[in-house]
Design a protein around this motif. Structure first.
Motif, PDB file in Angstrom:
ATOM      1  N   VAL A 204       0.836  -1.204   0.000  1.00 43.50           N
ATOM      2  CA  VAL A 204       0.000   0.000   0.000  1.00 43.50           C
ATOM      3  C   VAL A 204       0.871   1.253   0.000  1.00 43.50           C
ATOM      4  O   VAL A 204       0.614   2.221  -0.736  1.00 43.50           O
ATOM      5  CB  VAL A 204      -0.937  -0.016   1.219  1.00 43.50           C
ATOM      6  N   ILE A 205       1.894   1.254   0.833  1.00 41.02           N
ATOM      7  CA  ILE A 205       2.804   2.409   0.890  1.00 41.02           C
ATOM      8  C   ILE A 205       3.459   2.633  -0.466  1.00 41.02           C
ATOM      9  O   ILE A 205       3.547   3.769  -0.966  1.00 41.02           O
ATOM     10  CB  ILE A 205       3.859   2.194   1.988  1.00 41.02           C
ATOM     11  N   ARG A 206       3.925   1.550  -1.079  1.00 37.60           N
ATOM     12  CA  ARG A 206       4.592   1.668  -2.385  1.00 37.60           C
ATOM     13  C   ARG A 206       3.626   2.204  -3.445  1.00 37.60           C
ATOM     14  O   ARG A 206       4.004   3.065  -4.266  1.00 37.60           O
ATOM     15  CB  ARG A 206       5.120   0.289  -2.795  1.00 37.60           C
ATOM     16  N   ALA A 207       2.387   1.689  -3.417  1.00 33.41           N
ATOM     17  CA  ALA A 207       1.405   2.137  -4.408  1.00 33.41           C
ATOM     18  C   ALA A 207       1.102   3.631  -4.250  1.00 33.41           C
ATOM     19  O   ALA A 207       1.026   4.370  -5.246  1.00 33.41           O
ATOM     20  CB  ALA A 207       0.119   1.319  -4.275  1.00 33.41           C
ATOM     21  N   ASN A 208       0.942   4.076  -3.018  1.00 33.86           N
ATOM     22  CA  ASN A 208       0.654   5.493  -2.787  1.00 33.86           C
ATOM     23  C   ASN A 208       1.855   6.364  -3.128  1.00 33.86           C
ATOM     24  O   ASN A 208       1.694   7.486  -3.619  1.00 33.86           O
ATOM     25  CB  ASN A 208       0.239   5.704  -1.331  1.00 33.86           C
ATOM     26  N   LEU A 209       3.049   5.870  -2.877  1.00 35.33           N
ATOM     27  CA  LEU A 209       4.251   6.630  -3.257  1.00 35.33           C
ATOM     28  C   LEU A 209       4.357   6.749  -4.774  1.00 35.33           C
ATOM     29  O   LEU A 209       4.767   7.796  -5.299  1.00 35.33           O
ATOM     30  CB  LEU A 209       5.505   5.949  -2.693  1.00 35.33           C
ATOM     31  N   TRP A 226      -3.356  10.412  -0.149  1.00 38.51           N
ATOM     32  CA  TRP A 226      -2.320   9.403  -0.360  1.00 38.51           C
ATOM     33  C   TRP A 226      -1.330   9.387   0.810  1.00 38.51           C
ATOM     34  O   TRP A 226      -0.893   8.311   1.241  1.00 38.51           O
ATOM     35  CB  TRP A 226      -1.577   9.664  -1.672  1.00 38.51           C
ATOM     36  N   LEU A 227      -1.016  10.559   1.320  1.00 37.75           N
ATOM     37  CA  LEU A 227      -0.118  10.640   2.476  1.00 37.75           C
ATOM     38  C   LEU A 227      -0.766  10.023   3.716  1.00 37.75           C
ATOM     39  O   LEU A 227      -0.103   9.390   4.537  1.00 37.75           O
ATOM     40  CB  LEU A 227       0.254  12.104   2.744  1.00 37.75           C
TER      41      LEU A 227
END
Length: 410
Positions: A204-209, A226-227
């Motif tokens: 999830v973190i990677r996708a939002n980044l 996203w943050l």
């Protein structure tokens, strides 16, 4: 891997058993040898004493014949000449001198000598009347035959015992491998589940980044959602890592407890306050039915952690406008802490597994749980000498009851 380990355990068991069996068999055999030799010498000593006090030689020979058929004796003067002997004499007269010298040359005056393929036990006694010696002997071959039979019996018994030990060692090694396999499987499951639980927030973190990288020109405010997702998943991963470290230290017995006298009503009050805002957000009523005189000997932070885990679970699985009741009371000689909700409940077939690590009920994953909280709670309760129970009915709610040893007033 497990087959090789089982073979090694079987070999180790057999080696140890064989060594013990060898020591035991050797000790048994030589103990019998010494006892039989001592017994034979003791009988000869008695016979020598009878001769010394003046019994007739032939009378002793006949009287002893049925009891000691192979017993015979010599009586010598100070020059070593034979002056008397028993009527029973298995040694030729012309060889008496050589035969006697074998016994008389031994400083111990007793023992076993070999003569023409035969063994003889002997005992030498000083004869003050003639200033010579009384030498009493008996054939030891019958005893030796008994010892040979004993040795053969010990050898065959050892072979049979080794065969049985091999079967038993193989069976015991297989039994011993069961917990090893279970521990190995638990470790594999633990690694697999941990990897899975960590992979989800990282993905999830990677996708939002990735989304943020595609919108470099946008402001932080415009990309707030996203943050926020990154922040929530980071918190979730941080909580998961903390839980894993806690359980790892617990398994290694490196999770110390700082025990003191604790009043459960204060623990409930402090913990409920931290969850009240969440309850208000979901319009859930938090009720307290707390006795004020219930105290236990425990770690304040860990008991608060147990209550936090139970309240967090209750809030996750209770719908809006629901109710959660926290109770503290005494039951016999136990302090009881209860968290009761009227939420969605748990299926009966899932109840035995809810304290297992990473186990999640059908609705747990949707609520963001990792399946470690109740495992931690059970470890804390167990380490305090207590127990934890759960009752639930699907669609009607769940009740957790924690029992601690009650601290009696001194």
């Amino acid at each position: 891997m497990f087959k090789k380990l089982r073979r090694q355990m079987t070999l180790l068991n057999m080696t140890l058993f064989s060594l013990l069996l060898l020591i035991l068999s050797t000790f048994t055999y030589w103990t019998m040898v010494f006892q039989i030799e001592d017994y034979a010498i003791e009988n000869l000593t008695q016979l020598a004493g009878e001769i010394l006090v003046g019994h007739q030689y032939d009378d002793i020979g006949q009287r002893r014949k049925s009891r000691l058929p192979s017993a015979f004796f010599f009586r010598t003067d100070e020059m070593g000449n034979v002056i008397a002997s028993s009527s029973y004499m298995p040694v030729e007269r012309e060889k008496w001198h050589d035969f006697l010298n074998m016994a008389l040359d031994d400083k111990d005056g007793k023992g076993i000598i070999n003569w023409q393929t035969q063994e003889y036990a002997y005992f030498v006694m000083h004869d003050p009347q003639y200033n010579g010696q009384i030498v009493v002997l008996r054939n030891f071959s019958l005893y030796r035959h008994s010892l040979d039979v004993l040795l053969e019996t010990v050898l065959w018994s050892s072979i049979i015992c080794l065969g049985l030990a091999l079967v038993a060692s193989f069976f015991l090694a297989a039994r011993a491998m069961i917990p090893v396999k279970e521990a190995w499987q638990q470790q594999q499951d633990f690694v697999t589940e941990t990897s899975h639980e960590l992979r989800t927030p990282l993905a999830v973190i990677r996708a939002n980044l990735d989304i943020l990288w595609q919108c470099k020109a946008e402001t932080i405010q415009s990309q707030e959602q996203w943050l926020r997702h990154i922040d929530l998943e980071s918190q979730r991963m941080n909580n998961l890592v903390d839980s894993l470290l806690f359980l790892a230290r617990a398994d290694a017995q490196q999770q110390p407890l700082v025990k003191e006298v604790i009043w459960l009503n204060k623990i409930v009050y402090e913990t409920v306050q931290t969850f009240r805002s969440l309850a208000i957000g979901k319009k859930i009523v938090l009720e307290q039915e707390v006795a004020l005189d219930v105290s236990v000997n425990g770690d304040r932070n860990r008991i608060r952690q147990v209550l936090s885990i139970l309240l967090d679970n209750a809030l996750r699985h209770t719908k809006e406008k629901g109710k959660i009741v926290i109770k503290v009371k005494k039951v016999e000689r136990k302090a009881v802490l209860e968290v009761i909700d009227n939420g969605e409940g748990i299926e009966q077939d899932e109840l035995p597994r809810i304290f297992d690590r990473f186990y999640q009920s059908a609705n747990a994953r949707e609520n963001g749980a990792a399946g470690l909280g109740l495992s931690i709670a059970r470890w804390i309760v167990d380490s305090h000498g207590g127990s934890i129970e759960v009752k639930s009915e699907k669609g009607k709610g769940t009740s957790f009851s924690v029992f601690f040893p009650l601290l009696e007033k001194g």
